[in-house]
Design a protein around this motif. Structure first.
Motif, PDB file in Angstrom:
ATOM      1  N   GLY A  97       1.009  -1.155  -0.048  1.00  0.00           N
ATOM      2  CA  GLY A  97      -0.082  -0.063   0.029  1.00  0.00           C
ATOM      3  C   GLY A  97       0.877   1.070  -0.135  1.00  0.00           C
ATOM      4  N   LEU A  98       1.891   1.120   0.563  1.00  0.00           N
ATOM      5  CA  LEU A  98       3.034   2.178   0.603  1.00  0.00           C
ATOM      6  C   LEU A  98       3.648   2.409  -0.551  1.00  0.00           C
ATOM      7  N   ALA A  99       3.549   1.487  -1.573  1.00  0.00           N
ATOM      8  CA  ALA A  99       4.357   1.505  -2.992  1.00  0.00           C
ATOM      9  C   ALA A  99       4.083   2.606  -3.679  1.00  0.00           C
ATOM     10  N   PRO A 100       4.902   3.432  -4.540  1.00  0.00           N
ATOM     11  CA  PRO A 100       4.399   4.813  -5.253  1.00  0.00           C
ATOM     12  C   PRO A 100       3.352   4.212  -6.528  1.00  0.00           C
TER      13      PRO A 100
ATOM     14  N   CYS B 180      12.263   2.603  -0.052  1.00  0.00           N
ATOM     15  CA  CYS B 180      12.837   3.729   0.705  1.00  0.00           C
ATOM     16  C   CYS B 180      13.764   4.296  -0.271  1.00  0.00           C
ATOM     17  N   ALA B 181      14.694   3.238  -0.973  1.00  0.00           N
ATOM     18  CA  ALA B 181      15.689   3.654  -1.872  1.00  0.00           C
ATOM     19  C   ALA B 181      15.451   4.568  -2.805  1.00  0.00           C
ATOM     20  N   GLU B 182      14.220   4.219  -3.358  1.00  0.00           N
ATOM     21  CA  GLU B 182      13.737   5.121  -4.383  1.00  0.00           C
ATOM     22  C   GLU B 182      13.223   6.440  -3.797  1.00  0.00           C
ATOM     23  N   LYS B 183      12.765   6.582  -2.851  1.00  0.00           N
ATOM     24  CA  LYS B 183      12.153   7.844  -1.799  1.00  0.00           C
ATOM     25  C   LYS B 183      13.465   8.666  -1.690  1.00  0.00           C
ATOM     26  N   ILE B 184      14.651   8.205  -1.094  1.00  0.00           N
ATOM     27  CA  ILE B 184      15.511   8.845  -0.809  1.00  0.00           C
ATOM     28  C   ILE B 184      16.155   9.553  -1.755  1.00  0.00           C
ATOM     29  N   LEU B 185      16.398   8.752  -3.125  1.00  0.00           N
ATOM     30  CA  LEU B 185      17.020   9.138  -4.223  1.00  0.00           C
ATOM     31  C   LEU B 185      16.374  10.228  -4.979  1.00  0.00           C
ATOM     32  N   ALA B 186      14.745  10.238  -4.627  1.00  0.00           N
ATOM     33  CA  ALA B 186      14.071  11.377  -5.296  1.00  0.00           C
ATOM     34  C   ALA B 186      14.215  12.529  -4.419  1.00  0.00           C
ATOM     35  N   TRP B 187      14.179  12.269  -3.118  1.00  0.00           N
ATOM     36  CA  TRP B 187      14.484  13.503  -2.119  1.00  0.00           C
ATOM     37  C   TRP B 187      15.828  14.146  -2.486  1.00  0.00           C
TER      38      TRP B 187
ATOM     39  N   LYS C 149      18.883  14.977 -13.812  1.00  0.00           N
ATOM     40  CA  LYS C 149      19.142  14.324 -15.050  1.00  0.00           C
ATOM     41  C   LYS C 149      19.987  12.859 -15.142  1.00  0.00           C
ATOM     42  N   TRP C 150      20.734  12.927 -14.336  1.00  0.00           N
ATOM     43  CA  TRP C 150      21.660  11.761 -13.920  1.00  0.00           C
ATOM     44  C   TRP C 150      20.777  10.515 -13.541  1.00  0.00           C
ATOM     45  N   LEU C 151      19.949  10.972 -12.511  1.00  0.00           N
ATOM     46  CA  LEU C 151      18.983   9.917 -11.899  1.00  0.00           C
ATOM     47  C   LEU C 151      18.039   9.385 -12.662  1.00  0.00           C
ATOM     48  N   ASN C 152      17.500  10.308 -13.583  1.00  0.00           N
ATOM     49  CA  ASN C 152      16.314   9.998 -14.668  1.00  0.00           C
ATOM     50  C   ASN C 152      16.938   9.032 -15.490  1.00  0.00           C
ATOM     51  N   LYS C 153      18.168   9.025 -15.651  1.00  0.00           N
ATOM     52  CA  LYS C 153      18.872   8.306 -16.846  1.00  0.00           C
ATOM     53  C   LYS C 153      19.341   7.023 -16.144  1.00  0.00           C
ATOM     54  N   ALA C 154      19.580   7.092 -14.874  1.00  0.00           N
ATOM     55  CA  ALA C 154      20.163   5.923 -14.248  1.00  0.00           C
ATOM     56  C   ALA C 154      19.007   4.931 -13.815  1.00  0.00           C
ATOM     57  N   THR C 155      17.733   5.470 -13.512  1.00  0.00           N
ATOM     58  CA  THR C 155      16.823   4.746 -13.182  1.00  0.00           C
ATOM     59  C   THR C 155      16.031   3.935 -14.534  1.00  0.00           C
ATOM     60  N   MET C 156      16.489   4.335 -15.623  1.00  0.00           N
ATOM     61  CA  MET C 156      16.403   3.545 -16.909  1.00  0.00           C
ATOM     62  C   MET C 156      17.240   2.429 -17.156  1.00  0.00           C
ATOM     63  N   SER C 157      18.335   2.524 -16.409  1.00  0.00           N
ATOM     64  CA  SER C 157      19.475   1.341 -16.862  1.00  0.00           C
ATOM     65  C   SER C 157      19.001  -0.073 -16.148  1.00  0.00           C
ATOM     66  N   PRO C 158      19.416  -1.138 -16.733  1.00  0.00           N
ATOM     67  CA  PRO C 158      19.488  -2.596 -16.064  1.00  0.00           C
ATOM     68  C   PRO C 158      20.127  -2.494 -14.972  1.00  0.00           C
ATOM     69  N   ILE C 159      21.291  -1.930 -14.746  1.00  0.00           N
ATOM     70  CA  ILE C 159      22.235  -1.910 -13.395  1.00  0.00           C
ATOM     71  C   ILE C 159      21.290  -1.338 -12.251  1.00  0.00           C
ATOM     72  N   TYR C 160      20.517  -0.476 -12.308  1.00  0.00           N
ATOM     73  CA  TYR C 160      19.768   0.158 -11.330  1.00  0.00           C
ATOM     74  C   TYR C 160      18.630  -0.606 -11.087  1.00  0.00           C
TER      75      TYR C 160
ATOM     76  N   VAL D 277      18.409  -2.035  -7.036  1.00  0.00           N
ATOM     77  CA  VAL D 277      17.389  -1.425  -6.209  1.00  0.00           C
ATOM     78  C   VAL D 277      15.709  -2.069  -6.623  1.00  0.00           C
ATOM     79  N   ARG D 278      15.718  -2.653  -7.817  1.00  0.00           N
ATOM     80  CA  ARG D 278      14.208  -2.939  -8.160  1.00  0.00           C
ATOM     81  C   ARG D 278      13.943  -4.366  -8.141  1.00  0.00           C
ATOM     82  N   PHE D 279      15.027  -5.155  -7.758  1.00  0.00           N
ATOM     83  CA  PHE D 279      14.911  -6.553  -7.932  1.00  0.00           C
ATOM     84  C   PHE D 279      13.650  -7.039  -7.165  1.00  0.00           C
ATOM     85  N   PRO D 280      13.208  -6.405  -5.978  1.00  0.00           N
ATOM     86  CA  PRO D 280      11.748  -7.124  -5.394  1.00  0.00           C
ATOM     87  C   PRO D 280      10.514  -6.917  -6.041  1.00  0.00           C
ATOM     88  N   TRP D 281      10.808  -5.735  -6.742  1.00  0.00           N
ATOM     89  CA  TRP D 281       9.557  -5.349  -7.842  1.00  0.00           C
ATOM     90  C   TRP D 281       9.636  -4.748  -8.903  1.00  0.00           C
TER      91      TRP D 281
END
Length: 209
Positions: free
Chosen positions: A20-23, A97-104, A114-125, A129-133
């Motif tokens: 329920g807390l998920a973005p 939490c990781a995504e919210k902290i990075l956004a903050w 700009k770097w963050l937006n690009k990073a979130t589109m990469s497989p490494i990110y 970060v996103r392996f649970p969901w």
């Protein structure tokens, strides 16, 4: 038994609260909670894993097979029914939490947006970060989910090892702790190796059909 049921209900409530807390973007992007991939695989392999681990427990404990089977059955029920979803829930909290902290950090200027937006589109990110969901998309390579599955298996292995060890301590109080810990380690190394191997073979078959 009532305590186990209460723990199970608490686990379900925790997972529900976390989801329920998920973005909102997680729902909008039709993300894939990897629990729906890993949990069924764990149940498919439940019976053979119980039998394999029972043989290991029997050798370690030096007792009859039925006692070893009972120990294997109850410890695997504990890790499969409660341990796996709770562990996934904790990892999902980490992702959120990781995504919210990075956004903050982006908002206050510590991290370049700009770097963050690009990073979130990469497989490494995604892998870090996103392996649970995982965020599903039309161009998402299938192997992304295979890697996420493998990462989760590693976390579930450590969880199962320690949970089964502590459950065995309460059920086999006459056995030295080192023996129980080693048996739980060996049993889970073998069972999770078989689970991972079987799942990877399945994924390879899917990828080639």
């Amino acid at each position: 038994m009532n305590q186990s049921v209460n723990h199970g209900l608490a686990a379900i409530m925790v997972i529900g609260a976390v989801v329920g807390l998920a973005p909102a973007t997680a729902w909008a992007n039709a993300g894939l909670p990897m629990l729906v991939v890993v949990w069924p695989a764990a149940w498919v392999g439940f019976a053979p894993i119980v039998l394999v681990e029972a043989a290991i427990w029997q050798k370690a404990l030096g007792k009859g097979y039925m006692k070893a089977f009972s120990l294997s059955l109850w410890t695997n029920l504990g890790t499969t029914v409660i341990g796996i979803p709770v562990t996934w829930g904790v990892l999902l909290v980490y992702e959120i939490c990781a995504e919210k902290i990075l956004a903050w950090l982006c908002e206050i200027g510590i991290v370049d947006c700009k770097w963050l937006n690009k990073a979130t589109m990469s497989p490494i990110y995604d892998m870090i970060v996103r392996f649970p969901w995982m965020y599903a998309g039309p161009d998402t390579p299938y192997w992304f989910y295979v890697v996420a599955f493998t990462i989760l298996i590693v976390f579930f292995f450590f969880m199962s090892w320690k949970v089964e060890y502590f459950m065995a301590r309460s059920m086999q109080k006459d056995v030295p702790l080192k023996v129980l810990n080693k048996a739980a380690l060996v049993a889970n190394l073998l069972s999770y190796a078989l689970l991972l191997l079987g799942s990877l073979v399945y994924y390879v078959i899917i990828l080639n059909t």
